[in-house]
Design a protein around this motif. Structure first.
Motif, short mmCIF file in Angstrom:
data_model
loop_
_atom_site.label_atom_id
_atom_site.label_comp_id
_atom_site.label_asym_id
_atom_site.label_seq_id
_atom_site.Cartn_x
_atom_site.Cartn_y
_atom_site.Cartn_z
N HIS B 71 0.85 -1.21 0.00
CA HIS B 71 0.00 0.00 0.00
C HIS B 71 0.87 1.25 0.00
CE1 HIS B 71 0.54 1.28 4.30
NE2 HIS B 71 0.95 0.03 4.42
N TRP B 72 0.28 2.40 -0.32
CA TRP B 72 0.99 3.67 -0.25
C TRP B 72 0.51 4.42 1.00
CZ3 TRP B 72 -2.66 3.10 -4.39
CH2 TRP B 72 -3.81 3.89 -4.31
N TYR B 101 5.18 -1.33 2.52
CA TYR B 101 4.80 0.09 2.50
C TYR B 101 5.62 0.81 1.43
CZ TYR B 101 4.77 4.95 4.12
OH TYR B 101 4.69 6.31 4.19
N THR B 102 4.93 1.45 0.50
CA THR B 102 5.60 2.13 -0.62
C THR B 102 5.12 3.57 -0.68
OG1 THR B 102 5.51 0.00 -1.76
CG2 THR B 102 6.12 1.89 -3.10
N PRO B 103 5.82 4.47 -0.01
CA PRO B 103 5.33 5.84 0.07
C PRO B 103 5.36 6.61 -1.25
CG PRO B 103 7.46 5.65 1.16
CD PRO B 103 7.06 4.27 0.77
N TYR B 106 4.59 4.52 -6.40
CA TYR B 106 3.88 3.28 -6.12
C TYR B 106 3.68 2.43 -7.38
CZ TYR B 106 0.24 0.15 -4.34
OH TYR B 106 -0.48 -0.95 -3.99
#
Lengths: 307, 450
Positions: B71-72, B101-103, B106
């Protein structure tokens, strides 16, 4: 006699000659660089050429379409606009950046007190990440509360949309980029200036040379090898401008700061058109190669490598 | 000596850079509010009864294995989802969920994972990407999941599920949503002696109020009546509220007179100086509201955490002004399951937990978005403040044209064309009619030419 010959040939096959050993050692030393060059440079370049012949959106299965991507490319108004902007960028950025670098390098070559401090100051933007610099300038240029417009307001000048007005956007980004990168070229030119033997200046001083003649007749010809390198690499870099555009304007307003690299990125990763993006990369590769070869022809003639 | 001074200076600068980098970290740990937030979040997680069951609990028994979930979001969201995963793992001890977690960037990462055949088992997918991923056969058909876990769809707002569909098949589930409302700086309204708009206010009222609340001193605007963004939710709202058929029969149709009427509202606001020309990021407009220089600001729910933390004045939210009608674009993130997952059972069970009241109590904690269930939207523990405008907006959520445009799978490129042309309107170099013509021409010639 026969047995002696056999001995020699056996020795040759058993152990490697010194020359071969040295060559192998050399190859081992350059192997990491060579492998990374092949994996990260040569392979992607070759792959780009191949992918440009396909209709491929990363997620879907590739379909061979020949030169169709190239045909579409030269009819695509956004690509043509991006190409125009990139050319405009090279024309604005390269001469301005090199002129600034040269002026600063000449200034930094002066035997002044505390010159080391200024050299560090001018080089500091180079070691600062581009994203940080670009974000900093986004706020400096901000129409509503940017420091630049605040200063203008002190002189009763109305606010300027540095990044939101298409008349200023490309130049505003170029100014930031010049500030960010000129320190790098400054360092190269400075080291070239410092490599000029003092005896030449002494001889010129005896002849009563003016500072301008000293620059034109001594400094400039002797820093030409470095200048040649600086011009060549600056032009190549300028054609690939991306990060500052991506952070500061996202190609806008309109398409006024769309560059080929930005449009290429958008097509590859936002619109899912990897084949089309690779066609753009190939066109850029050809353009940069041609421009570099032309520069090489023109500049290399005027470069003097020995004093 | 000179050399020594230069080295000394370089060292000082390097040290300041290093300490500058380290400073933020130490601030994070020392600053009371940050640490309090972190502690609160951990405490909340530990206080949540681990035996709190949800509808999918019975089906979770006997499940064993590991899934990945990507998710972002910002750091608050990362922590909220970490807490949610911890709670789920406590309830389903045989399952391990790896949080990816991919800030930033994405979709670049997601596409790369997809291309290399290593898609996460469960992942977020923007409504504009569902078609693209389903066409590529990368997302699982969730019809069976909805049959097995009927609670996921029960009580969800009408039409919400459509945003996770492609070609009539459910490939993703919208996890929550945000509607567009008008944020109001109550203090500025009181200072001007103007009452806060009520839900029946119109676009004409909006323009009039923006004019009244704009203050110009010595030729410089010191307070704007409003601010607008060059963002899809803004223009879908303005066009939709005039019942515009801006996407029709698979073609761009922004030249529709109603669409032009709607888009003329933000264009007029900027042209007359009641709103600043929108920047490229939207950050600038958010800031203008936070520092009290904007009286009315249309935006989504995502600004609530920063407004709560940073605005030192009273503010509220009201419904978006009415045109000839009222619609609201649906802005969401869907949750999808990889078509190639080896653990679809676990993925589906985790999804059902994520969509349950227990799950949502974790993920909606910071007020970033709004639940999609009619019984939860009025639950103040779930939604938080401001609530009324969002509850009202949920009655007319969804836009037919938005769904039709999304279904083409070419939304990202269409969006870029619209934004580019509208930016020239806000910049003053073309009229809204010219922009509409250019958008339709470019989009229909290059994207929708089948």
């Amino acid at each position: 006699m026969k047995s002696a010959t056999t001995d020699i040939s056996q020795k040759k096959t058993k152990g490697m000659s010194l020359k071969r050993k040295e060559a192998l050692t050399g190859y081992l030393f350059i192997a990491p660089a060579l492998i990374s060059l092949c994996v990260f440079v040569i392979y992607p370049v070759v792959a780009s050429f191949i992918i440009s012949g396909f209709d491929w959106g990363i997620l879907s299965a590739p379909k061979f379409i020949g030169l169709e991507n190239y045909k579409t490319l030269f009819k695509d108004p956004v690509f043509l606009e991006s190409l125009k902007n990139t050319t405009k960028w090279v024309i604005i950025y390269v001469p301005a950046s090199i002129t600034v670098s040269l002026i600063v390098a000449l200034a930094m070559d002066m035997p002044l007190r505390g010159i080391g401090f200024f050299r560090v100051m001018f080089y500091l933007p180079v070691i600062t990440p581009m994203v940080v610099c670009a974000l900093l300038f986004v706020w400096i240029y901000n129409t509503e509360f940017g420091v630049l417009n605040y200063v203008l307001s002190l002189f009763k000048i109305p606010p300027v949309g540095w990044l939101s007005d298409k008349r200023f956007s490309l130049i505003s980004i170029a100014l930031m980029s010049i500030w960010k990168h000129s320190g790098y070229n400054m360092l190269i030119l400075l080291s070239a200036l410092q490599g000029i033997p003092e005896t030449l200046y002494e001889a010129a001083a005896i002849d009563g040379i003016t500072p301008w003649r000293k620059f034109i007749n001594i400094k400039l010809p002797l820093i030409m090898p470095s200048m040649y390198f600086v011009i060549l690499t600056s032009v190549i870099d300028a054609f690939q401008v991306f990060t500052e555009v991506f952070i500061m304007t996202k190609g806008g307003p309109g398409y006024s700061t769309h560059t080929v690299s930005y449009y290429l990125f958008a097509n590859a990763f936002e619109y899912g058109k990897m084949g089309y993006a690779c066609a753009m990369a190939v066109v850029m590769f050809i353009i940069i190669l041609t421009v570099t070869l032309i520069q090489d022809r023109i500049l290399n003639k005027n470069v003097q490598y020995d004093i | 000596m000179k050399r020594a001074i230069s080295i000394f200076l370089v060292l000082i600068i390097m040290l300041s850079l290093i300490s500058g980098c380290g400073g933020s970290k130490s601030e994070d740990t020392q600053e009371p509010s940050e640490s309090t937030k972190e502690e609160t979040s951990t405490e909340e997680a530990s206080e949540k009864p681990a035996d709190l069951k949800w509808d999918g609990y019975e089906l979770s028994k006997g499940l064993e294995g590991k899934i990945t979930f990507m998710h972002w979001g910002d750091d608050y969201e990362r922590q909220m989802y970490a807490d949610l995963i911890e709670a789920y793992e406590e309830l389903v001890p045989g399952v391990e969920v790896e949080q990816m977690y991919t800030p930033g960037d994405y979709y670049t990462k997601l596409q790369t994972l997809a291309a290399s055949g290593t898609l996460p088992d469960v992942f977020w997918l923007n409504e504009a990407r569902v078609k693209e991923f389903s066409d590529a056969g990368l997302v699982a058909d969730l019809t069976d999941v909805l049959e097995k876990y009927p609670a996921i769809a029960e009580g969800m707002f009408d039409g919400a599920l459509e945003y996770g569909q492609a070609d009539g098949i459910q490939y993703a589930i919208p996890k929550d949503f945000t509607s567009y409302v008008m944020y109001i700086n109550v203090d500025l309204f009181e200072e001007a002696g103007i009452p806060i708009p009520t839900s029946d206010w119109t676009m004409d009222d909006y323009i009039e109020l923006a004019e009244k609340l704009t203050i110009v001193e010595n030729g410089r605007t010191v307070q704007y009546g409003t601010a607008v963004n060059n963002y899809r939710a803004d223009w879908i709202n303005f066009m939709g509220n005039y019942d515009a058929e801006w996407f029709k029969d698979g073609k761009s149709n922004i030249s529709d007179p109603n669409a032009i009427k709607g888009l003329s509202v933000p264009a007029t606001l900027v042209e007359k100086g009641y709103a600043p020309a929108p920047g490229t990021t939207g950050e600038s407009e958010d800031r203008l509201f936070i520092i009290g220089q904007v009286a009315m600001y249309p935006s989504g729910r995502w600004v609530v955490p920063s407004f709560l933390a940073e605005c030192d004045f009273e503010w509220t939210a009201v419904e978006f002004p009415k045109g000839t009608t009222r619609v609201c674009p649906f802005i969401t993130a869907n949750v999808a399951i990889s078509a190639h997952t080896e653990n679809k059972e676990i993925a589906a069970n985790f999804l059902s937990f994520l969509m349950s009241e227990t799950g949502l109590s974790y993920t909606l904690a910071s007020g970033l978005s709004v639940p999609l269930y009619e019984n939860l939207i009025t639950n103040k523990n779930i939604l938080g403040e401001p609530a009324e405008a969002f509850i009202a907006t949920s009655k007319y959520i969804g836009d037919k044209e938005q769904i039709e445009a999304l279904a083409t799978g070419k939304w990202a490129e269409y969006d870029a064309i619209i934004s580019a042309e509208l930016s020239l309107v806000f910049e003053g170099s073309q009229t809204i009619e010219e922009a509409a013509r250019n958008i339709d021409k470019k989009a229909n010639e290059t994207l929708f030419n089948d």
